[in-house]
Design a protein around this motif. Structure first.
Motif, mmCIF file in Angstrom:
data_model
loop_
_atom_site.group_PDB
_atom_site.id
_atom_site.type_symbol
_atom_site.label_atom_id
_atom_site.label_comp_id
_atom_site.label_asym_id
_atom_site.label_seq_id
_atom_site.Cartn_x
_atom_site.Cartn_y
_atom_site.Cartn_z
ATOM 1 N N ARG A 133 14.715 81.878 35.077
ATOM 2 C CA ARG A 133 13.964 80.686 35.468
ATOM 3 C C ARG A 133 14.807 79.435 35.312
ATOM 4 O O ARG A 133 15.787 79.408 34.562
ATOM 5 C CB ARG A 133 12.677 80.557 34.681
ATOM 6 C CG ARG A 133 12.856 80.315 33.228
ATOM 7 C CD ARG A 133 11.510 80.184 32.504
ATOM 8 N NE ARG A 133 11.731 80.003 31.104
ATOM 9 C CZ ARG A 133 12.132 78.881 30.533
ATOM 10 N NH1 ARG A 133 12.335 77.825 31.273
ATOM 11 N NH2 ARG A 133 12.342 78.794 29.243
ATOM 12 N N VAL A 134 14.392 78.389 36.032
ATOM 13 C CA VAL A 134 15.007 77.073 35.935
ATOM 14 C C VAL A 134 13.895 76.038 36.087
ATOM 15 O O VAL A 134 12.903 76.270 36.786
ATOM 16 C CB VAL A 134 16.104 76.864 37.012
ATOM 17 C CG1 VAL A 134 15.533 76.955 38.406
ATOM 18 C CG2 VAL A 134 16.845 75.552 36.798
ATOM 19 N N ARG A 135 14.048 74.913 35.377
ATOM 20 C CA ARG A 135 13.070 73.826 35.484
ATOM 21 C C ARG A 135 13.789 72.574 35.957
ATOM 22 O O ARG A 135 14.796 72.173 35.376
ATOM 23 C CB ARG A 135 12.390 73.567 34.137
ATOM 24 C CG ARG A 135 11.247 72.566 34.264
ATOM 25 C CD ARG A 135 10.469 72.417 32.978
ATOM 26 N NE ARG A 135 11.242 71.628 32.039
ATOM 27 C CZ ARG A 135 11.382 71.914 30.752
ATOM 28 N NH1 ARG A 135 10.819 72.970 30.234
ATOM 29 N NH2 ARG A 135 12.104 71.137 29.965
ATOM 30 N N GLY A 144 6.380 64.735 37.971
ATOM 31 C CA GLY A 144 6.270 66.075 38.519
ATOM 32 C C GLY A 144 7.505 66.921 38.316
ATOM 33 O O GLY A 144 8.509 66.716 38.960
ATOM 34 N N ARG A 145 7.418 67.871 37.392
ATOM 35 C CA ARG A 145 8.528 68.806 37.209
ATOM 36 C C ARG A 145 8.173 70.113 37.907
ATOM 37 O O ARG A 145 7.005 70.454 38.061
ATOM 38 C CB ARG A 145 8.831 69.015 35.736
ATOM 39 C CG ARG A 145 7.733 69.677 34.975
ATOM 40 C CD ARG A 145 8.117 69.828 33.511
ATOM 41 N NE ARG A 145 7.105 70.650 32.883
ATOM 42 C CZ ARG A 145 6.592 70.426 31.719
ATOM 43 N NH1 ARG A 145 6.998 69.399 31.017
ATOM 44 N NH2 ARG A 145 5.684 71.226 31.225
ATOM 45 N N VAL A 146 9.194 70.850 38.316
ATOM 46 C CA VAL A 146 8.994 72.098 39.032
ATOM 47 C C VAL A 146 9.751 73.196 38.296
ATOM 48 O O VAL A 146 10.920 73.049 37.974
ATOM 49 C CB VAL A 146 9.503 71.987 40.486
ATOM 50 C CG1 VAL A 146 9.428 73.329 41.189
ATOM 51 C CG2 VAL A 146 8.709 70.944 41.248
ATOM 52 N N GLU A 147 9.054 74.303 38.015
ATOM 53 C CA GLU A 147 9.683 75.446 37.366
ATOM 54 C C GLU A 147 9.654 76.620 38.341
ATOM 55 O O GLU A 147 8.621 76.933 38.915
ATOM 56 C CB GLU A 147 8.929 75.807 36.087
ATOM 57 C CG GLU A 147 9.590 76.925 35.318
ATOM 58 C CD GLU A 147 8.963 77.145 33.947
ATOM 59 O OE1 GLU A 147 8.742 76.156 33.234
ATOM 60 O OE2 GLU A 147 8.686 78.301 33.630
ATOM 61 N N ILE A 148 10.808 77.243 38.512
ATOM 62 C CA ILE A 148 10.916 78.407 39.380
ATOM 63 C C ILE A 148 11.245 79.598 38.496
ATOM 64 O O ILE A 148 12.261 79.595 37.804
ATOM 65 C CB ILE A 148 12.015 78.223 40.442
ATOM 66 C CG1 ILE A 148 11.735 76.997 41.302
ATOM 67 C CG2 ILE A 148 12.137 79.478 41.300
ATOM 68 C CD1 ILE A 148 12.875 76.629 42.229
ATOM 69 N N GLU A 149 10.376 80.604 38.501
ATOM 70 C CA GLU A 149 10.631 81.850 37.773
ATOM 71 C C GLU A 149 10.816 82.957 38.796
ATOM 72 O O GLU A 149 10.072 83.041 39.770
ATOM 73 C CB GLU A 149 9.475 82.195 36.842
ATOM 74 C CG GLU A 149 9.735 83.446 36.031
ATOM 75 C CD GLU A 149 8.654 83.734 35.003
ATOM 76 O OE1 GLU A 149 8.366 84.920 34.788
ATOM 77 O OE2 GLU A 149 8.097 82.779 34.445
ATOM 78 N N VAL A 150 11.826 83.792 38.560
ATOM 79 C CA VAL A 150 12.164 84.851 39.504
ATOM 80 C C VAL A 150 12.147 86.189 38.781
ATOM 81 O O VAL A 150 12.649 86.310 37.667
ATOM 82 C CB VAL A 150 13.564 84.611 40.112
ATOM 83 C CG1 VAL A 150 13.944 85.727 41.061
ATOM 84 C CG2 VAL A 150 13.628 83.274 40.810
ATOM 85 N N ARG A 151 11.531 87.180 39.410
ATOM 86 C CA ARG A 151 11.571 88.569 38.947
ATOM 87 C C ARG A 151 12.072 89.417 40.099
ATOM 88 O O ARG A 151 12.211 88.938 41.207
ATOM 89 C CB ARG A 151 10.183 89.031 38.500
ATOM 90 C CG ARG A 151 9.686 88.284 37.278
ATOM 91 C CD ARG A 151 8.357 88.842 36.793
ATOM 92 N NE ARG A 151 7.836 88.035 35.721
ATOM 93 C CZ ARG A 151 8.010 88.293 34.435
ATOM 94 N NH1 ARG A 151 8.686 89.347 34.059
ATOM 95 N NH2 ARG A 151 7.499 87.511 33.511
#
Length: 167
Positions: A133-135, A144-151
């Protein structure tokens, strides 16, 4: 007496200017900027070009025929090894930034991440792990922050459950 003082100050200023110019010239020859990090974030177009070059005849979200080269943000990719496992890669873009994620043997890894203009990277877990993940957070004064989580689903990176936006 006054003339000697003026000549001394002028000589000192000339020496300082020459030393500063020589320092800037040497740094220019070394290829490093005078201030700040040597690398810069990749633009969306640079990401697309890099993926197209490293993924022959495969869409961004599909598996590639060879492993993606290891790289750090802002650095040029190194050549891919010839006998590498099959790797899936995907470009995930948001208004806050872009991520290139990949899967190796079911483990998620962020290959690179680039904040959009007005955003900074504030927390990265690049993997390899069951998730990466990255934020991205806005620069000073922004909201507004955005967090991207990848599986990984097989060998394809998938944002899970979706890209999360925190206001």
């Amino acid at each position: 007496m006054n003339t000697r003082l003026v000549l001394a100050v002028a000589g000192w200023l000339l020496a300082a200017a020459l030393a500063t110019g020589a320092g800037v010239a040497v740094l220019g020859l070394l290829g490093r900027p005078l201030a700040g990090p040597a690398g810069r974030p990749m633009t969306a177009e640079e990401i697309r070009v890099a993926l197209a070059r490293d993924t022959p005849a495969a869409p961004f979200s599909g598996p590639a025929s060879a492993a993606a080269p290891e790289r750090s943000p802002g650095r040029a990719p190194s050549p891919a090894p010839s006998a590498a496992p099959v790797t899936g890669r995907k470009l995930i873009s948001t208004g806050a930034g872009s991520v290139i994620a990949r899967c190796d043997g079911g483990l998620a890894r962020l290959q690179s991440w680039t904040p959009a203009q007005g955003y900074e990277v504030h927390d990265v877990d690049p993997g390899p792990d069951d998730h990466a993940r990255v934020r991205f957070e806005p620069d000073e004064g922004g909201e507004g922050r955005v967090e991207i989580e990848v599986r990984c689903a097989g060998d394809v990176p998938v944002p899970v459950p979706r890209i999360t936006r925190h206001d």
